[in-house]
Design a protein around this motif. Structure first.
Motif, PDB file in Angstrom:
ATOM      1  N   MET A  89       0.813  -1.186   0.000  1.00 19.73           N
ATOM      2  CA  MET A  89       0.000   0.000   0.000  1.00 19.73           C
ATOM      3  C   MET A  89       0.865   1.262   0.000  1.00 19.73           C
ATOM      4  O   MET A  89       0.519   2.230  -0.630  1.00 19.73           O
ATOM      5  CB  MET A  89      -0.896  -0.042   1.232  1.00 19.73           C
ATOM      6  N   ILE A  90       1.963   1.228   0.701  1.00 20.62           N
ATOM      7  CA  ILE A  90       2.831   2.403   0.754  1.00 20.62           C
ATOM      8  C   ILE A  90       3.783   2.453  -0.443  1.00 20.62           C
ATOM      9  O   ILE A  90       4.317   3.501  -0.785  1.00 20.62           O
ATOM     10  CB  ILE A  90       3.610   2.438   2.080  1.00 20.62           C
ATOM     11  N   PHE A  91       3.942   1.297  -1.092  1.00 15.20           N
ATOM     12  CA  PHE A  91       4.891   1.246  -2.200  1.00 15.20           C
ATOM     13  C   PHE A  91       4.369   1.941  -3.456  1.00 15.20           C
ATOM     14  O   PHE A  91       5.149   2.444  -4.259  1.00 15.20           O
ATOM     15  CB  PHE A  91       5.257  -0.205  -2.516  1.00 15.20           C
ATOM     16  N   GLY A  92       3.085   2.000  -3.643  1.00 21.02           N
ATOM     17  CA  GLY A  92       2.502   2.652  -4.825  1.00 21.02           C
ATOM     18  C   GLY A  92       2.851   4.137  -4.895  1.00 21.02           C
ATOM     19  O   GLY A  92       3.438   4.604  -5.873  1.00 21.02           O
ATOM     20  N   PRO A  93       2.520   4.935  -3.860  1.00 22.40           N
ATOM     21  CA  PRO A  93       2.866   6.364  -3.888  1.00 22.40           C
ATOM     22  C   PRO A  93       4.380   6.599  -3.888  1.00 22.40           C
ATOM     23  O   PRO A  93       4.877   7.511  -4.550  1.00 22.40           O
ATOM     24  CB  PRO A  93       2.241   6.920  -2.613  1.00 22.40           C
ATOM     25  N   LEU A  94       5.126   5.769  -3.174  1.00 20.02           N
ATOM     26  CA  LEU A  94       6.579   5.910  -3.147  1.00 20.02           C
ATOM     27  C   LEU A  94       7.164   5.662  -4.535  1.00 20.02           C
ATOM     28  O   LEU A  94       8.052   6.399  -4.988  1.00 20.02           O
ATOM     29  CB  LEU A  94       7.177   4.934  -2.128  1.00 20.02           C
ATOM     30  N   PHE A  95       6.667   4.633  -5.210  1.00 20.96           N
ATOM     31  CA  PHE A  95       7.122   4.330  -6.562  1.00 20.96           C
ATOM     32  C   PHE A  95       6.777   5.469  -7.523  1.00 20.96           C
ATOM     33  O   PHE A  95       7.580   5.827  -8.381  1.00 20.96           O
ATOM     34  CB  PHE A  95       6.515   3.008  -7.046  1.00 20.96           C
ATOM     35  N   MET A  96       5.600   6.070  -7.379  1.00 16.45           N
ATOM     36  CA  MET A  96       5.213   7.192  -8.244  1.00 16.45           C
ATOM     37  C   MET A  96       6.120   8.398  -8.026  1.00 16.45           C
ATOM     38  O   MET A  96       6.505   9.076  -8.973  1.00 16.45           O
ATOM     39  CB  MET A  96       3.753   7.594  -7.984  1.00 16.45           C
ATOM     40  N   ILE A  97       6.494   8.661  -6.778  1.00 21.44           N
ATOM     41  CA  ILE A  97       7.397   9.777  -6.484  1.00 21.44           C
ATOM     42  C   ILE A  97       8.768   9.516  -7.101  1.00 21.44           C
ATOM     43  O   ILE A  97       9.379  10.418  -7.684  1.00 21.44           O
ATOM     44  CB  ILE A  97       7.490  10.001  -4.957  1.00 21.44           C
ATOM     45  N   LEU A  98       9.258   8.288  -6.998  1.00 22.60           N
ATOM     46  CA  LEU A  98      10.556   7.955  -7.593  1.00 22.60           C
ATOM     47  C   LEU A  98      10.524   8.074  -9.113  1.00 22.60           C
ATOM     48  O   LEU A  98      11.464   8.580  -9.730  1.00 22.60           O
ATOM     49  CB  LEU A  98      10.973   6.545  -7.177  1.00 22.60           C
ATOM     50  N   VAL A  99       9.443   7.616  -9.739  1.00 17.40           N
ATOM     51  CA  VAL A  99       9.318   7.720 -11.194  1.00 17.40           C
ATOM     52  C   VAL A  99       9.245   9.188 -11.611  1.00 17.40           C
ATOM     53  O   VAL A  99       9.894   9.607 -12.569  1.00 17.40           O
ATOM     54  CB  VAL A  99       8.087   6.929 -11.701  1.00 17.40           C
ATOM     55  N   LEU A 100       8.487   9.988 -10.891  1.00 19.91           N
ATOM     56  CA  LEU A 100       8.379  11.412 -11.201  1.00 19.91           C
ATOM     57  C   LEU A 100       9.734  12.102 -11.056  1.00 19.91           C
ATOM     58  O   LEU A 100      10.125  12.920 -11.893  1.00 19.91           O
ATOM     59  CB  LEU A 100       7.334  12.069 -10.292  1.00 19.91           C
ATOM     60  N   ALA A 101      10.481  11.777 -10.014  1.00 18.35           N
ATOM     61  CA  ALA A 101      11.813  12.358  -9.816  1.00 18.35           C
ATOM     62  C   ALA A 101      12.752  11.951 -10.955  1.00 18.35           C
ATOM     63  O   ALA A 101      13.525  12.769 -11.459  1.00 18.35           O
ATOM     64  CB  ALA A 101      12.382  11.923  -8.469  1.00 18.35           C
ATOM     65  N   ALA A 102      12.662  10.692 -11.381  1.00 16.65           N
ATOM     66  CA  ALA A 102      13.505  10.227 -12.481  1.00 16.65           C
ATOM     67  C   ALA A 102      13.155  10.948 -13.779  1.00 16.65           C
ATOM     68  O   ALA A 102      14.046  11.330 -14.551  1.00 16.65           O
ATOM     69  CB  ALA A 102      13.355   8.717 -12.649  1.00 16.65           C
ATOM     70  N   VAL A 103      11.875  11.171 -14.031  1.00 13.10           N
ATOM     71  CA  VAL A 103      11.458  11.893 -15.234  1.00 13.10           C
ATOM     72  C   VAL A 103      11.982  13.329 -15.202  1.00 13.10           C
ATOM     73  O   VAL A 103      12.477  13.853 -16.204  1.00 13.10           O
ATOM     74  CB  VAL A 103       9.916  11.862 -15.381  1.00 13.10           C
ATOM     75  N   ILE A 104      11.913  13.980 -14.053  1.00 12.31           N
ATOM     76  CA  ILE A 104      12.413  15.360 -13.927  1.00 12.31           C
ATOM     77  C   ILE A 104      13.918  15.409 -14.154  1.00 12.31           C
ATOM     78  O   ILE A 104      14.429  16.277 -14.861  1.00 12.31           O
ATOM     79  CB  ILE A 104      12.025  15.935 -12.547  1.00 12.31           C
ATOM     80  N   VAL A 105      14.649  14.458 -13.578  1.00 12.52           N
ATOM     81  CA  VAL A 105      16.107  14.421 -13.753  1.00 12.52           C
ATOM     82  C   VAL A 105      16.464  14.207 -15.221  1.00 12.52           C
ATOM     83  O   VAL A 105      17.334  14.883 -15.773  1.00 12.52           O
ATOM     84  CB  VAL A 105      16.733  13.322 -12.860  1.00 12.52           C
ATOM     85  N   VAL A 106      15.783  13.295 -15.877  1.00  9.56           N
ATOM     86  CA  VAL A 106      16.050  13.042 -17.306  1.00  9.56           C
ATOM     87  C   VAL A 106      15.721  14.277 -18.129  1.00  9.56           C
ATOM     88  O   VAL A 106      16.477  14.653 -19.038  1.00  9.56           O
ATOM     89  CB  VAL A 106      15.253  11.804 -17.789  1.00  9.56           C
TER      90      VAL A 106
END
Length: 73
Positions: free
Chosen positions: A1-18
């Motif tokens: 349950m906590i992994f879904g929002p955490l994974f979305m934050i990590l993906v969003l951060a990776a997209v911003i960095v790229v």
């Protein structure tokens, strides 16, 4: 349950960095604010003396004395 929002934050951060890296790479080199370019080497001592006199850094007596020294070697 906590992994879904955490994974979305990590993906969003990776997209911003790229995106930031892509913009910097495609944008080319930045013009860094550094020291002004060096003056051309073709200026003579008399040119520099004339510029100093024109800017008011030296008075007429000092200008004449230094001009005589520069002119006579």
């Amino acid at each position: 349950m906590i992994f879904g929002p955490l994974f979305m934050i990590l993906v969003l951060a990776a997209v911003i960095v790229v995106a930031v890296l892509a913009v910097r790479w495609l944008g080319g080199p930045w013009q860094a604010a550094g020291p002004p370019p060096l003056p051309p080497a073709s200026r003579t001592a008399l040119d520099i003396l004339n510029e100093r006199f024109a800017r008011g850094e030296i008075d007429q007596a000092e200008y004449e004395a230094k001009r005589r020294l520069v002119s006579h070697g």
